[in-house]
Write an enzyme that holds these catalytic residues in place. Structure first.
Site, PDB file in Angstrom:
ATOM      1  N   ARG A  59      -2.516  19.143   0.312  1.00 16.08           N
ATOM      2  CA  ARG A  59      -2.881  17.765   0.652  1.00 16.08           C
ATOM      3  C   ARG A  59      -3.775  17.767   1.886  1.00 16.08           C
ATOM      4  O   ARG A  59      -3.395  18.288   2.931  1.00 16.08           O
ATOM      5  CB  ARG A  59      -1.628  16.930   0.907  1.00 16.08           C
ATOM      6  CG  ARG A  59      -1.950  15.475   1.221  1.00 16.08           C
ATOM      7  CD  ARG A  59      -0.757  14.601   1.031  1.00 16.08           C
ATOM      8  NE  ARG A  59      -0.975  13.249   1.496  1.00 16.08           N
ATOM      9  CZ  ARG A  59      -0.057  12.300   1.464  1.00 16.08           C
ATOM     10  NH1 ARG A  59       1.146  12.574   0.976  1.00 16.08           N
ATOM     11  NH2 ARG A  59      -0.310  11.089   1.898  1.00 16.08           N
ATOM     12  N   ARG A  97       5.537  13.614   0.775  1.00 13.62           N
ATOM     13  CA  ARG A  97       6.507  13.109  -0.204  1.00 13.62           C
ATOM     14  C   ARG A  97       6.194  13.633  -1.605  1.00 13.62           C
ATOM     15  O   ARG A  97       7.091  13.796  -2.422  1.00 13.62           O
ATOM     16  CB  ARG A  97       6.524  11.579  -0.197  1.00 13.62           C
ATOM     17  CG  ARG A  97       7.357  10.999   0.926  1.00 13.62           C
ATOM     18  CD  ARG A  97       7.602   9.507   0.731  1.00 13.62           C
ATOM     19  NE  ARG A  97       8.686   9.061   1.574  1.00 13.62           N
ATOM     20  CZ  ARG A  97       8.549   8.649   2.832  1.00 13.62           C
ATOM     21  NH1 ARG A  97       7.349   8.656   3.377  1.00 13.62           N
ATOM     22  NH2 ARG A  97       9.600   8.262   3.533  1.00 13.62           N
ATOM     23  N   PHE A  98       4.938  13.853  -1.888  1.00 14.56           N
ATOM     24  CA  PHE A  98       4.546  14.427  -3.178  1.00 14.56           C
ATOM     25  C   PHE A  98       5.218  15.787  -3.344  1.00 14.56           C
ATOM     26  O   PHE A  98       5.801  16.089  -4.388  1.00 14.56           O
ATOM     27  CB  PHE A  98       3.019  14.565  -3.230  1.00 14.56           C
ATOM     28  CG  PHE A  98       2.461  14.893  -4.587  1.00 14.56           C
ATOM     29  CD1 PHE A  98       2.074  13.882  -5.452  1.00 14.56           C
ATOM     30  CD2 PHE A  98       2.298  16.213  -4.993  1.00 14.56           C
ATOM     31  CE1 PHE A  98       1.542  14.178  -6.711  1.00 14.56           C
ATOM     32  CE2 PHE A  98       1.773  16.522  -6.244  1.00 14.56           C
ATOM     33  CZ  PHE A  98       1.396  15.501  -7.100  1.00 14.56           C
ATOM     34  N   HIS A 124       0.939  22.580  -3.841  1.00 15.55           N
ATOM     35  CA  HIS A 124       0.401  21.255  -3.540  1.00 15.55           C
ATOM     36  C   HIS A 124      -0.357  21.350  -2.226  1.00 15.55           C
ATOM     37  O   HIS A 124       0.227  21.643  -1.174  1.00 15.55           O
ATOM     38  CB  HIS A 124       1.529  20.225  -3.418  1.00 15.55           C
ATOM     39  CG  HIS A 124       1.059  18.899  -2.904  1.00 15.55           C
ATOM     40  ND1 HIS A 124       1.732  18.182  -1.937  1.00 15.55           N
ATOM     41  CD2 HIS A 124      -0.048  18.164  -3.207  1.00 15.55           C
ATOM     42  CE1 HIS A 124       1.081  17.071  -1.680  1.00 15.55           C
ATOM     43  NE2 HIS A 124      -0.004  17.035  -2.437  1.00 15.55           N
ATOM     44  N   GLY A 177       0.776  -1.234   0.000  1.00 14.83           N
ATOM     45  CA  GLY A 177       0.000   0.000   0.000  1.00 14.83           C
ATOM     46  C   GLY A 177       0.804   1.279   0.000  1.00 14.83           C
ATOM     47  O   GLY A 177       0.231   2.365  -0.094  1.00 14.83           O
ATOM     48  N   GLU A 178       2.138   1.186   0.111  1.00 17.77           N
ATOM     49  CA  GLU A 178       2.955   2.403   0.148  1.00 17.77           C
ATOM     50  C   GLU A 178       2.755   3.230  -1.123  1.00 17.77           C
ATOM     51  O   GLU A 178       2.559   2.700  -2.206  1.00 17.77           O
ATOM     52  CB  GLU A 178       4.437   2.057   0.309  1.00 17.77           C
ATOM     53  CG  GLU A 178       4.801   1.472   1.665  1.00 17.77           C
ATOM     54  CD  GLU A 178       4.775   2.504   2.789  1.00 17.77           C
ATOM     55  OE1 GLU A 178       4.359   3.651   2.541  1.00 17.77           O
ATOM     56  OE2 GLU A 178       5.165   2.168   3.917  1.00 17.77           O
ATOM     57  N   GLY A 179       2.841   4.551  -0.967  1.00 16.09           N
ATOM     58  CA  GLY A 179       2.552   5.464  -2.057  1.00 16.09           C
ATOM     59  C   GLY A 179       3.596   5.467  -3.160  1.00 16.09           C
ATOM     60  O   GLY A 179       4.711   4.961  -3.002  1.00 16.09           O
TER      61      GLY A 179
END
Length: 473
Positions: free
Chosen positions: A285, A379-380, A283, A59-61
Protein backbone atom coordinates in the site's frame (compact mmCIF):
# COMPACT_ATOMS: atom_id res chain seq x y z
CA UNK A 1 -70.43 -19.66 14.42
CA UNK A 2 -67.76 -17.44 15.96
CA UNK A 3 -66.02 -20.49 17.44
CA UNK A 4 -66.08 -22.21 14.05
CA UNK A 5 -64.50 -19.18 12.35
CA UNK A 6 -61.94 -18.90 15.13
CA UNK A 7 -61.03 -22.58 14.77
CA UNK A 8 -60.70 -22.26 11.00
CA UNK A 9 -58.40 -19.24 11.40
CA UNK A 10 -56.32 -21.08 14.01
CA UNK A 11 -55.98 -24.16 11.80
CA UNK A 12 -55.05 -22.01 8.78
CA UNK A 13 -52.47 -20.06 10.77
CA UNK A 14 -50.99 -23.26 12.18
CA UNK A 15 -50.79 -24.77 8.67
CA UNK A 16 -49.11 -21.61 7.39
CA UNK A 17 -46.52 -21.80 10.15
CA UNK A 18 -45.78 -25.44 9.32
CA UNK A 19 -45.41 -24.62 5.61
CA UNK A 20 -43.15 -21.62 6.23
CA UNK A 21 -41.08 -23.58 8.72
CA UNK A 22 -40.67 -26.38 6.17
CA UNK A 23 -39.69 -23.89 3.45
CA UNK A 24 -37.12 -22.34 5.75
CA UNK A 25 -35.74 -25.76 6.72
CA UNK A 26 -35.27 -26.69 3.06
CA UNK A 27 -33.64 -23.43 2.01
CA UNK A 28 -31.38 -23.17 5.03
CA UNK A 29 -30.18 -26.78 4.87
CA UNK A 30 -27.57 -25.66 2.35
CA UNK A 31 -25.93 -23.55 5.05
CA UNK A 32 -24.52 -24.78 8.34
CA UNK A 33 -26.54 -23.38 11.23
CA UNK A 34 -24.74 -22.41 14.43
CA UNK A 35 -27.39 -22.43 17.18
CA UNK A 36 -28.82 -19.15 16.00
CA UNK A 37 -30.70 -16.94 18.40
CA UNK A 38 -33.63 -15.88 16.23
CA UNK A 39 -33.96 -18.72 13.71
CA UNK A 40 -34.34 -21.30 16.48
CA UNK A 41 -37.63 -19.60 17.34
CA UNK A 42 -40.08 -21.01 14.77
CA UNK A 43 -42.44 -18.09 15.38
CA UNK A 44 -39.87 -15.31 15.00
CA UNK A 45 -41.50 -14.01 11.81
CA UNK A 46 -44.71 -13.29 13.76
CA UNK A 47 -42.98 -10.94 16.19
CA UNK A 48 -43.13 -7.18 15.79
CA UNK A 49 -40.04 -5.87 14.02
CA UNK A 50 -37.68 -3.21 15.32
CA UNK A 51 -34.99 -1.67 13.14
CA UNK A 52 -31.54 -0.30 13.87
CA UNK A 53 -29.96 1.80 11.14
CA UNK A 54 -26.31 2.86 11.35
CA UNK A 55 -23.53 4.46 9.37
CA UNK A 56 -19.88 5.51 9.73
CA UNK A 57 -17.88 8.66 9.04
CA UNK A 58 -18.27 9.84 5.47
CA UNK A 59 -15.65 8.33 3.18
CA UNK A 60 -14.48 5.53 5.49
CA UNK A 61 -12.97 2.56 3.66
CA UNK A 62 -14.61 -0.76 2.85
CA UNK A 63 -12.67 -2.79 5.41
CA UNK A 64 -13.41 -0.41 8.28
CA UNK A 65 -17.08 -0.63 7.36
CA UNK A 66 -16.79 -4.42 7.47
CA UNK A 67 -15.39 -4.09 11.00
CA UNK A 68 -18.29 -1.88 12.03
CA UNK A 69 -20.72 -4.44 10.63
CA UNK A 70 -19.15 -6.98 13.01
CA UNK A 71 -19.69 -4.56 15.91
CA UNK A 72 -23.29 -3.79 15.00
CA UNK A 73 -24.03 -7.47 14.35
CA UNK A 74 -22.97 -8.17 17.92
CA UNK A 75 -25.41 -5.51 19.16
CA UNK A 76 -28.27 -7.06 17.15
CA UNK A 77 -27.37 -10.58 18.20
CA UNK A 78 -27.43 -9.63 21.88
CA UNK A 79 -30.70 -7.71 21.52
CA UNK A 80 -32.43 -10.74 20.02
CA UNK A 81 -30.90 -12.94 22.69
CA UNK A 82 -32.22 -10.87 25.59
CA UNK A 83 -35.59 -9.77 24.17
CA UNK A 84 -38.13 -12.45 23.23
CA UNK A 85 -40.96 -9.99 22.57
CA UNK A 86 -39.57 -8.26 19.46
CA UNK A 87 -37.29 -9.16 16.57
CA UNK A 88 -34.48 -6.68 15.90
CA UNK A 89 -33.27 -6.10 12.35
CA UNK A 90 -30.01 -4.46 11.31
CA UNK A 91 -30.49 -2.10 8.36
CA UNK A 92 -27.40 -2.18 6.13
CA UNK A 93 -26.31 1.26 4.88
CA UNK A 94 -25.86 1.57 1.09
CA UNK A 95 -22.51 2.32 -0.54
CA UNK A 96 -22.28 5.75 -2.13
CA UNK A 97 -18.96 7.44 -1.35
CA UNK A 98 -15.64 5.90 -0.30
CA UNK A 99 -12.43 7.89 -0.26
CA UNK A 100 -10.36 4.87 -1.41
CA UNK A 101 -12.39 4.18 -4.53
CA UNK A 102 -11.19 5.97 -7.64
CA UNK A 103 -14.81 6.44 -8.71
CA UNK A 104 -15.98 8.12 -5.52
CA UNK A 105 -19.67 8.44 -6.37
CA UNK A 106 -21.94 5.42 -6.55
CA UNK A 107 -25.68 5.02 -6.66
CA UNK A 108 -26.61 3.16 -3.49
CA UNK A 109 -24.71 -0.08 -4.05
CA UNK A 110 -25.99 -2.95 -1.92
CA UNK A 111 -23.94 -5.25 0.28
CA UNK A 112 -24.87 -8.39 -1.64
CA UNK A 113 -22.51 -7.52 -4.49
CA UNK A 114 -19.63 -7.83 -2.01
CA UNK A 115 -20.70 -10.34 0.66
CA UNK A 116 -22.70 -13.56 0.96
CA UNK A 117 -25.85 -12.23 2.61
CA UNK A 118 -27.31 -15.70 3.26
CA UNK A 119 -24.54 -16.37 5.77
CA UNK A 120 -25.26 -13.16 7.70
CA UNK A 121 -29.01 -13.85 7.66
CA UNK A 122 -28.23 -17.21 9.18
CA UNK A 123 -27.15 -15.48 12.40
CA UNK A 124 -28.81 -12.06 12.58
CA UNK A 125 -31.88 -10.49 10.90
CA UNK A 126 -30.77 -7.96 8.28
CA UNK A 127 -32.42 -5.80 5.66
CA UNK A 128 -30.85 -3.59 2.98
CA UNK A 129 -31.69 0.11 3.32
CA UNK A 130 -33.41 0.07 -0.08
CA UNK A 131 -35.94 -2.44 1.31
CA UNK A 132 -36.34 -0.48 4.54
CA UNK A 133 -36.97 2.66 2.49
CA UNK A 134 -39.78 0.95 0.56
CA UNK A 135 -41.49 0.18 3.87
CA UNK A 136 -40.90 3.38 5.86
CA UNK A 137 -39.17 5.98 3.68
CA UNK A 138 -36.10 8.06 4.61
CA UNK A 139 -37.24 8.44 8.22
CA UNK A 140 -36.57 7.04 11.69
CA UNK A 141 -37.96 7.62 15.18
CA UNK A 142 -34.66 8.48 16.88
CA UNK A 143 -31.30 9.71 15.59
CA UNK A 144 -28.59 9.07 18.17
CA UNK A 145 -24.82 9.03 18.39
CA UNK A 146 -22.10 8.22 20.91
CA UNK A 147 -18.90 9.93 21.92
CA UNK A 148 -16.07 9.42 24.39
CA UNK A 149 -15.74 11.45 27.56
CA UNK A 150 -12.19 12.74 27.48
CA UNK A 151 -11.92 14.72 30.73
CA UNK A 152 -9.97 13.38 33.72
CA UNK A 153 -13.12 12.59 35.71
CA UNK A 154 -14.68 10.51 32.94
CA UNK A 155 -13.77 7.14 34.42
CA UNK A 156 -15.19 8.16 37.80
CA UNK A 157 -18.63 8.73 36.30
CA UNK A 158 -21.07 6.03 37.36
CA UNK A 159 -23.42 6.41 34.39
CA UNK A 160 -23.20 7.58 30.83
CA UNK A 161 -24.23 11.16 30.01
CA UNK A 162 -27.21 12.12 27.84
CA UNK A 163 -26.62 15.31 25.85
CA UNK A 164 -28.15 17.29 22.98
CA UNK A 165 -27.36 15.60 19.66
CA UNK A 166 -25.11 18.38 18.40
CA UNK A 167 -22.71 17.67 21.29
CA UNK A 168 -21.77 14.46 19.45
CA UNK A 169 -19.82 16.25 16.75
CA UNK A 170 -19.60 14.31 13.49
CA UNK A 171 -17.73 15.79 10.55
CA UNK A 172 -19.98 16.72 7.62
CA UNK A 173 -23.08 15.15 9.16
CA UNK A 174 -25.18 18.21 8.16
CA UNK A 175 -27.44 18.10 11.18
CA UNK A 176 -30.30 20.56 11.00
CA UNK A 177 -33.81 21.24 12.24
CA UNK A 178 -36.01 21.15 9.16
CA UNK A 179 -39.23 22.23 10.88
CA UNK A 180 -40.56 22.85 14.39
CA UNK A 181 -44.14 21.65 14.18
CA UNK A 182 -43.84 18.47 12.13
CA UNK A 183 -43.28 14.87 13.24
CA UNK A 184 -39.84 14.51 11.69
CA UNK A 185 -38.11 17.68 12.84
CA UNK A 186 -34.46 16.74 12.38
CA UNK A 187 -32.31 15.77 9.42
CA UNK A 188 -28.80 14.31 9.00
CA UNK A 189 -26.85 13.03 6.03
CA UNK A 190 -26.70 9.24 5.84
CA UNK A 191 -24.09 6.71 4.70
CA UNK A 192 -21.59 8.61 2.58
CA UNK A 193 -24.05 11.26 1.40
CA UNK A 194 -26.40 8.62 -0.04
CA UNK A 195 -29.42 10.52 1.23
CA UNK A 196 -30.72 12.46 4.22
CA UNK A 197 -32.57 10.75 7.06
CA UNK A 198 -35.24 12.58 9.02
CA UNK A 199 -35.96 11.79 12.65
CA UNK A 200 -38.54 12.66 15.30
CA UNK A 201 -36.02 12.88 18.15
CA UNK A 202 -32.26 13.18 18.62
CA UNK A 203 -29.85 12.41 21.46
CA UNK A 204 -26.12 12.15 22.13
CA UNK A 205 -24.67 9.66 24.62
CA UNK A 206 -21.20 9.99 26.09
CA UNK A 207 -19.13 7.68 28.23
CA UNK A 208 -15.44 7.06 28.84
CA UNK A 209 -15.74 3.85 26.83
CA UNK A 210 -18.35 3.04 24.15
CA UNK A 211 -18.88 -0.72 24.00
CA UNK A 212 -21.48 -2.82 22.23
CA UNK A 213 -22.97 -3.44 25.70
CA UNK A 214 -23.57 0.29 26.19
CA UNK A 215 -25.14 0.58 22.73
CA UNK A 216 -27.27 -2.48 23.43
CA UNK A 217 -28.51 -1.05 26.72
CA UNK A 218 -29.25 2.41 25.31
CA UNK A 219 -31.20 1.30 22.23
CA UNK A 220 -33.15 -1.36 24.14
CA UNK A 221 -34.19 1.27 26.67
CA UNK A 222 -35.23 3.71 23.93
CA UNK A 223 -37.32 1.10 22.14
CA UNK A 224 -39.24 0.26 25.31
CA UNK A 225 -39.63 3.66 26.94
CA UNK A 226 -40.78 5.42 23.77
CA UNK A 227 -42.47 2.45 22.07
CA UNK A 228 -40.69 3.23 18.79
CA UNK A 229 -39.87 1.14 15.73
CA UNK A 230 -36.50 2.42 14.49
CA UNK A 231 -33.27 4.10 15.59
CA UNK A 232 -30.42 5.50 13.49
CA UNK A 233 -26.97 5.33 15.12
CA UNK A 234 -24.75 7.94 13.50
CA UNK A 235 -20.98 7.51 13.47
CA UNK A 236 -21.16 3.96 14.81
CA UNK A 237 -17.45 3.44 14.14
CA UNK A 238 -16.86 4.92 17.63
CA UNK A 239 -18.16 1.66 19.12
CA UNK A 240 -15.24 -0.27 20.58
CA UNK A 241 -13.85 -3.20 18.59
CA UNK A 242 -14.93 -6.46 20.30
CA UNK A 243 -12.43 -9.19 21.13
CA UNK A 244 -12.36 -12.15 18.70
CA UNK A 245 -13.59 -14.47 21.46
CA UNK A 246 -16.68 -12.25 21.92
CA UNK A 247 -17.50 -12.65 18.25
CA UNK A 248 -16.85 -16.40 18.40
CA UNK A 249 -19.04 -16.91 21.48
CA UNK A 250 -21.87 -15.11 19.70
CA UNK A 251 -21.47 -16.96 16.36
CA UNK A 252 -20.35 -13.81 14.54
CA UNK A 253 -16.59 -14.06 13.90
CA UNK A 254 -16.96 -15.67 10.45
CA UNK A 255 -20.30 -14.43 9.09
CA UNK A 256 -18.82 -11.87 6.67
CA UNK A 257 -17.97 -14.26 3.87
CA UNK A 258 -17.25 -12.83 0.43
CA UNK A 259 -19.81 -13.05 -2.37
CA UNK A 260 -19.70 -16.58 -3.80
CA UNK A 261 -19.15 -15.41 -7.39
CA UNK A 262 -16.09 -13.39 -6.30
CA UNK A 263 -14.68 -16.37 -4.40
CA UNK A 264 -15.09 -18.59 -7.46
CA UNK A 265 -13.35 -15.97 -9.59
CA UNK A 266 -10.43 -15.88 -7.13
CA UNK A 267 -10.28 -19.68 -7.03
CA UNK A 268 -10.24 -19.87 -10.83
CA UNK A 269 -7.27 -17.48 -10.86
CA UNK A 270 -5.44 -19.62 -8.28
CA UNK A 271 -6.11 -22.85 -10.18
CA UNK A 272 -5.57 -21.60 -13.74
CA UNK A 273 -2.81 -19.00 -13.30
CA UNK A 274 -0.99 -19.86 -10.07
CA UNK A 275 -1.72 -23.61 -10.47
CA UNK A 276 -1.63 -24.33 -6.72
CA UNK A 277 -1.54 -22.65 -3.29
CA UNK A 278 2.25 -22.89 -3.04
CA UNK A 279 2.86 -19.17 -3.65
CA UNK A 280 3.51 -16.14 -1.50
CA UNK A 281 1.26 -13.11 -1.65
CA UNK A 282 1.77 -9.52 -0.65
CA UNK A 283 -0.21 -6.36 -0.05
CA UNK A 284 1.75 -3.23 -0.95
CA UNK A 285 0.00 0.00 0.00
CA UNK A 286 1.52 3.27 -1.13
CA UNK A 287 -1.08 5.77 -2.36
CA UNK A 288 -1.84 7.40 1.01
CA UNK A 289 0.59 5.52 3.29
CA UNK A 290 3.69 7.08 1.73
CA UNK A 291 2.44 10.45 3.03
CA UNK A 292 2.25 9.18 6.64
CA UNK A 293 5.78 9.33 8.03
CA UNK A 294 5.03 7.15 11.08
CA UNK A 295 4.12 4.23 8.77
CA UNK A 296 7.56 4.51 7.18
CA UNK A 297 6.81 2.36 4.12
CA UNK A 298 9.92 1.23 2.21
CA UNK A 299 10.47 2.25 -1.39
CA UNK A 300 8.90 -0.04 -3.99
CA UNK A 301 12.35 -1.12 -5.16
CA UNK A 302 13.42 -2.27 -1.68
CA UNK A 303 10.03 -3.89 -1.05
CA UNK A 304 10.32 -5.94 -4.26
CA UNK A 305 13.83 -7.12 -3.35
CA UNK A 306 12.61 -8.16 0.10
CA UNK A 307 9.71 -10.09 -1.42
CA UNK A 308 12.12 -11.98 -3.67
CA UNK A 309 14.27 -12.80 -0.64
CA UNK A 310 11.24 -14.08 1.30
CA UNK A 311 10.12 -16.12 -1.72
CA UNK A 312 13.50 -17.82 -2.15
CA UNK A 313 13.83 -18.37 1.59
CA UNK A 314 10.48 -20.19 1.61
CA UNK A 315 11.28 -22.20 -1.54
CA UNK A 316 8.41 -20.72 -3.57
CA UNK A 317 8.31 -19.75 -7.23
CA UNK A 318 5.47 -17.24 -7.45
CA UNK A 319 4.61 -13.90 -5.85
CA UNK A 320 1.08 -12.52 -6.14
CA UNK A 321 0.86 -8.77 -5.44
CA UNK A 322 -2.19 -6.74 -4.50
CA UNK A 323 -1.40 -3.03 -4.55
CA UNK A 324 -2.91 0.42 -5.00
CA UNK A 325 0.10 1.39 -7.18
CA UNK A 326 -0.05 -1.46 -9.67
CA UNK A 327 1.39 0.34 -12.71
CA UNK A 328 4.29 1.84 -10.76
CA UNK A 329 5.12 -1.47 -9.06
CA UNK A 330 5.14 -3.21 -12.45
CA UNK A 331 7.35 -0.42 -13.83
CA UNK A 332 9.90 -0.94 -11.03
CA UNK A 333 9.90 -4.71 -11.58
CA UNK A 334 10.46 -4.29 -15.33
CA UNK A 335 13.20 -1.70 -14.82
CA UNK A 336 15.19 -3.09 -11.89
CA UNK A 337 14.24 -6.77 -11.67
CA UNK A 338 13.78 -7.81 -15.30
CA UNK A 339 15.40 -11.21 -14.77
CA UNK A 340 12.92 -11.93 -11.96
CA UNK A 341 9.73 -10.51 -13.42
CA UNK A 342 8.38 -13.98 -14.32
CA UNK A 343 7.96 -14.60 -10.57
CA UNK A 344 5.41 -11.78 -10.16
CA UNK A 345 1.66 -12.01 -10.74
CA UNK A 346 -1.12 -9.41 -10.70
CA UNK A 347 -4.87 -9.86 -11.03
CA UNK A 348 -6.30 -8.45 -14.27
CA UNK A 349 -9.94 -7.30 -14.16
CA UNK A 350 -11.02 -8.92 -17.43
CA UNK A 351 -14.65 -9.28 -16.30
CA UNK A 352 -15.07 -5.56 -15.59
CA UNK A 353 -15.87 -5.99 -11.90
CA UNK A 354 -16.45 -3.01 -9.63
CA UNK A 355 -13.18 -1.95 -7.98
CA UNK A 356 -14.53 -2.97 -4.58
CA UNK A 357 -15.19 -6.46 -5.97
CA UNK A 358 -11.68 -6.59 -7.46
CA UNK A 359 -10.26 -5.80 -4.01
CA UNK A 360 -12.22 -8.73 -2.56
CA UNK A 361 -10.97 -11.12 -5.27
CA UNK A 362 -7.40 -10.04 -4.54
CA UNK A 363 -7.95 -10.45 -0.80
CA UNK A 364 -9.20 -13.99 -1.36
CA UNK A 365 -6.17 -14.85 -3.54
CA UNK A 366 -3.87 -13.45 -0.84
CA UNK A 367 -5.76 -15.30 1.89
CA UNK A 368 -5.13 -18.66 0.21
CA UNK A 369 -1.38 -18.30 -0.36
CA UNK A 370 1.04 -20.41 1.65
CA UNK A 371 2.75 -17.25 2.98
CA UNK A 372 1.37 -13.71 3.18
CA UNK A 373 3.37 -10.50 3.56
CA UNK A 374 1.40 -7.45 4.66
CA UNK A 375 1.48 -4.06 6.33
CA UNK A 376 0.55 -3.88 10.00
CA UNK A 377 -1.01 -0.43 9.59
CA UNK A 378 -3.42 -1.46 6.83
CA UNK A 379 -6.97 -2.68 7.40
CA UNK A 380 -6.81 -4.33 3.99
CA UNK A 381 -3.91 -6.42 5.30
CA UNK A 382 -5.67 -7.06 8.60
CA UNK A 383 -8.75 -8.46 6.88
CA UNK A 384 -6.62 -10.74 4.69
CA UNK A 385 -4.97 -12.13 7.84
CA UNK A 386 -8.42 -12.47 9.48
CA UNK A 387 -9.51 -14.61 6.52
CA UNK A 388 -6.30 -16.64 6.75
CA UNK A 389 -6.91 -17.45 10.40
CA UNK A 390 -10.40 -18.65 9.50
CA UNK A 391 -8.97 -21.13 6.96
CA UNK A 392 -6.14 -22.44 9.21
CA UNK A 393 -3.39 -20.27 7.74
CA UNK A 394 -2.75 -18.43 10.97
CA UNK A 395 0.62 -19.89 11.95
CA UNK A 396 3.36 -17.37 12.70
CA UNK A 397 5.61 -18.26 9.76
CA UNK A 398 2.63 -18.00 7.37
CA UNK A 399 1.99 -14.30 8.10
CA UNK A 400 4.88 -11.87 7.87
CA UNK A 401 4.93 -8.08 7.98
CA UNK A 402 7.01 -6.11 5.49
CA UNK A 403 8.20 -3.92 8.43
CA UNK A 404 8.61 -0.16 8.44
CA UNK A 405 11.87 0.85 6.75
CA UNK A 406 13.43 2.21 9.96
CA UNK A 407 12.52 -0.90 11.97
CA UNK A 408 16.13 -1.46 13.04
CA UNK A 409 16.59 1.91 14.72
CA UNK A 410 13.06 2.94 15.71
CA UNK A 411 12.03 1.60 19.13
CA UNK A 412 8.48 2.92 18.82
CA UNK A 413 8.04 1.03 15.57
CA UNK A 414 9.54 -2.14 17.07
CA UNK A 415 6.92 -2.09 19.83
CA UNK A 416 4.17 -2.54 17.24
CA UNK A 417 5.30 -6.10 16.61
CA UNK A 418 5.24 -9.23 18.72
CA UNK A 419 8.52 -10.52 17.32
CA UNK A 420 11.34 -9.35 15.05
CA UNK A 421 13.80 -11.80 13.52
CA UNK A 422 17.01 -11.36 11.54
CA UNK A 423 17.47 -14.24 9.12
CA UNK A 424 20.43 -14.28 6.75
CA UNK A 425 19.79 -17.10 4.28
CA UNK A 426 22.90 -17.55 2.15
CA UNK A 427 21.27 -19.59 -0.62
CA UNK A 428 18.51 -16.97 -1.03
CA UNK A 429 21.08 -14.18 -1.23
CA UNK A 430 22.97 -16.11 -3.92
CA UNK A 431 19.81 -16.47 -6.00
CA UNK A 432 19.45 -12.68 -6.11
CA UNK A 433 22.40 -12.58 -8.54
CA UNK A 434 24.48 -10.04 -6.61
CA UNK A 435 21.68 -7.44 -6.65
CA UNK A 436 21.67 -7.66 -2.86
CA UNK A 437 25.33 -6.56 -2.71
CA UNK A 438 24.59 -3.31 -4.56
CA UNK A 439 22.43 -2.05 -1.69
CA UNK A 440 23.59 -0.12 1.37
CA UNK A 441 24.25 -1.85 4.70
CA UNK A 442 21.05 -0.30 6.09
CA UNK A 443 19.07 -1.72 3.17
CA UNK A 444 20.71 -5.13 3.52
CA UNK A 445 19.79 -5.36 7.18
CA UNK A 446 16.23 -4.29 6.38
CA UNK A 447 15.92 -7.02 3.71
CA UNK A 448 16.76 -9.79 6.19
CA UNK A 449 14.54 -8.34 8.96
CA UNK A 450 11.25 -10.19 9.41
CA UNK A 451 8.42 -8.80 11.54
CA UNK A 452 5.49 -10.67 13.08
CA UNK A 453 2.24 -9.28 14.50
CA UNK A 454 0.10 -10.35 17.45
CA UNK A 455 -2.05 -13.48 16.86
CA UNK A 456 -4.38 -12.55 19.74
CA UNK A 457 -5.99 -9.97 17.45
CA UNK A 458 -7.39 -12.69 15.19
CA UNK A 459 -9.81 -15.63 15.40
CA UNK A 460 -8.52 -19.11 16.19
CA UNK A 461 -11.23 -21.35 14.74
CA UNK A 462 -11.82 -22.86 11.31
CA UNK A 463 -14.85 -21.26 9.67
CA UNK A 464 -17.56 -23.75 8.77
CA UNK A 465 -18.71 -21.35 6.06
CA UNK A 466 -15.33 -21.24 4.28
CA UNK A 467 -14.36 -24.91 4.25
CA UNK A 468 -15.96 -25.77 0.92
CA UNK A 469 -14.38 -22.77 -0.84
CA UNK A 470 -10.73 -23.45 0.01
CA UNK A 471 -8.93 -24.41 -3.24
CA UNK A 472 -6.75 -27.53 -3.17
CA UNK A 473 -8.05 -28.35 0.33
Amino acid sequence: MKNMIYNLISISLYSLIIILTDIYAKTSSLICNKNDIYLNDKFYFLKKKKYILYDVNIGEGFNLQKEVLYRMSLVIYQLNKRDKEYIYYLVLPPWCYLSHWSNKRHDNLQWNIFLNMNIIKNVIPIIEFSDYKKLYGDVTDFIISFKYLLDSNAQKAKYYHVLPFDKCYIEDYKFKIVCKNCDYKYSVTYSGNCTNIKGKNTLCYSDYIVTNYLVNYVVHKLFYIHNINSILIKNSNVVLVPFPNELFENNIEDILLFNEKLIYNGNNYIKEILKNSNYISCHLRYNDFKKITSYDVPSVQIAILKLLYIMFMNNKEKIFISTDEKKYVQYIINKHFKQFKHFFYFYENKDNYHEGQVAIIEQWICANSSTFVGNIFSRFTMHIIWERYLITKGKEHQNIDLCGYSINNNEQLKNRYKKIQYIYDHSSIEKLNNIYNTYSEIDKKYIITLCFGFPSHFPSNLSIYRKKYIPFA
